[in-house]
Design an enzyme around this catalytic site. Structure first.
Site, PDB file in Angstrom:
ATOM      1  CB  CYS A 164     106.343 -37.905 -26.929  1.00  0.00           C
ATOM      2  SG  CYS A 164     105.614 -38.512 -25.449  1.00  0.00           S
ATOM      3  CB  CYS A 358      95.961 -38.917 -24.028  1.00  0.00           C
ATOM      4  SG  CYS A 358      97.591 -38.743 -23.332  1.00  0.00           S
TER       5      CYS A 358
END
Ligand SMILES: Cc1cc2nc3c(=O)[nH]c(=O)nc-3n(C[C@H](O)[C@H](O)[C@H](O)COP(=O)(O)OP(=O)(O)OC[C@H]3O[C@@H](n4cnc5c(N)ncnc54)[C@H](O)[C@@H]3O)c2cc1C
Length: 428
Positions: A164, A358
């Site tokens: 991440c 995103c």
């Protein structure tokens, strides 16, 4: 009547509960089991860590919202799963039987892989912070307030095995913006330390021009960086980093000094899931087929950070593939349709597109990427920066939280606006 149990009420689990209930109706029972009695909007944690949000703005009690839709809720962690017997054991010893189990338990934050790193409450050594949970972000803010009285060097980044990376960049830029607003940035050298092989890799082999754009952003904000960073241990105010070259040989040893640090950890699967025989890969991520169904247990489905996805490519220091919000929702949509089909006696056929959209805030501006699908080769692959992303991220937060309150997992306007952009949740 079938009983569908959803384990984990996060970004994946809450929409899963709503969507499954909507498709199955009153004939079937849906129960959500979650370790906490509240939902937290994880993408807002970077803002909590600098005091731009308060806890109550990004968390909400789960039970009343699920009850409105006729969904049962148990605020307890699942301690073990007896998959052959279709039975969960909860903390305290009570059991819960299911016909179908949907696992959306997110990550186990594996701080202990780097001695000294991570919050002590999560088995870490206490020398670096995290922003993975709202509690962690609040703990960072408490230290940050003290740090502001006597600032010094900061290290931000991601540990070996992390998957991440977006939130690490996001947080570096948010912190930079906050310090500039306070006119303290000149007292805070910032180093970005990452297991990625190059800036902008993001665990995805890059997206569009992410390499040059993020390098340029770090440079223009006076941040130094170390890539291919195998962080080996952390002591009070010191991070020990072995930097590898592209062939995986040792290139340089670093001892990076800091007064405050936030490092995203490697992720694993949570113990209750990882311990089920044949369910997971060696790191505890659920092995699924193209229908989000367990390869070993035909009545178990899974979505979100807890599923196994192979890395996009082998990197000198291990990195994983990120699982982002919209991609997770696409997995959830497929599960809802597949359980409904099974109960109707039809073969499962729904497959998520795993499209990744995103939005990363940078405090005063932001960066967005669209990777369709997330795993290359891609049909759409772009990375763009602009103030509009900062505003879009704020709108996304408000919108997602409203969606969780309303219990509508894919409101009509979302479906049609994203369709206009060529973005769909289900490929079949
Ligand atoms: C700091 C941060 C920022 C992010 N920002 C973005 C972003 O801006 N955009 C984006 O697309 N993605 C973002 N992501 C990635 C991803 O969207 C999030 O990680 C997301 O929260 C993952 O959803 P999930 O449902 O898989 O897991 P989670 O949201 O973590 O939910 C898992 C739930 O399962 C529960 N649970 C765990 N174990 C058990 C158990 N044994 N029994 C019962 N319940 C259990 C947990 O308490 C939790 O409520 C971010 C990730 C992080 C860490």
């Amino acid at each position: 009547m079938a009983h569908i149990v959803i384990m984990g009420a996060g970004i994946g689990g809450m929409p899963a509960a709503y969507e499954i209930k909507e498709l199955l109706g009153k004939e079937h029972r849906v129960t959500v089991v979650n370790s906490n009695d509240y939902f937290q909007f994880v993408p807002s944690n970077p803002w909590i860590a600098v005091g731009w949000r308060q806890r109550e703005q990004i968390t909400l009690p789960i039970a009343p919202y699920l009850a409105r839709k006729g969904i049962d809720f148990i605020a307890k962690a699942v301690s073990s799963i007896d998959a052959p017997a279709n039975r969960l054991t909860l903390d305290g010893g009570a059991t819960l039987d299911y016909d179908y189990l949907v696992i959306t338990t997110g990550p186990k934050l594996s701080f202990s892989e780097v001695p000294g790193a991570g919050p002590q409450a999560n088995g870490g050594g206490g020398f670096t912070h995290s922003i993975c949970t709202v509690d962690h972000a609040q703990a960072f803010f408490a230290d940050y307030e003290k740090f502001l009285e006597n600032p010094g060097p900061v290290v931000i980044g991601a540990m070996p095995g992390a998957s991440c990376f977006g939130p690490a960049y996001e947080f570096a830029f948010i912190l930079d913006t906050d310090l500039r607003k306070r006119k303290l940035r000149n007292k805070v050298p910032i180093t970005y330390v990452t297991s990625e092989p190059y800036i902008g890799h993001l665990g995805l082999g890059g997206v569009g021009d992410s390499k040059s754009m993020l390098e340029s952003e770090l440079r223009s904000r006076d941040m130094k960086w170390i890539t291919n960073a195998r962080t080996t241990r952390v002591e009070g105010g010191k991070m020990f980093v072995t930097q590898l070259d592209d062939l995986g040989n040792v290139y340089k040893e670093h001892e990076v000094g800091f007064k405050l640090s936030m490092m995203l950890p490697a992720f694993k699967g949570v113990d209750a899931v990882a311990n089920v025989p044949n369910l997971c890969n060696p790191r505890g991520f659920v092995l699924i087929d193209e229908f989000q169904r367990s390869k070993a247990y035909r009545n178990i489905f899974s979505a979100g950070v807890c599923v196994a996805i192979p890395p996009v490519e082998v990197t000198p220091v291990p990195t994983g593939t990120p699982k982002t919000g919209y991609m997770i929702e696409s997995m959830v949509g497929a599960i809802a349709h597949n359980i409904a089909d099974e109960l109707a006696g039809k073969p499962v056929q729904a497959q998520g597109t795993w499209n990744a959209i995103c939005l990363a805030d940078m405090g005063d501006t932001g960066a967005a990427f669209v990777a369709l699908p997330q795993i290359p080769p891609r049909n759409v692959n772009w990375f763009k920066k602009g103030k509009w992303v900062h505003l879009a991220k704020i709108a996304f937060e408000k919108y997602f939280i409203r969606k969780i309150k309303a219990g509508n997992s894919e409101p009509v306007y979302e479906k049609y606006v994203l369709k206009l952009l060529g973005i769909a949740r289900l490929s079949k």
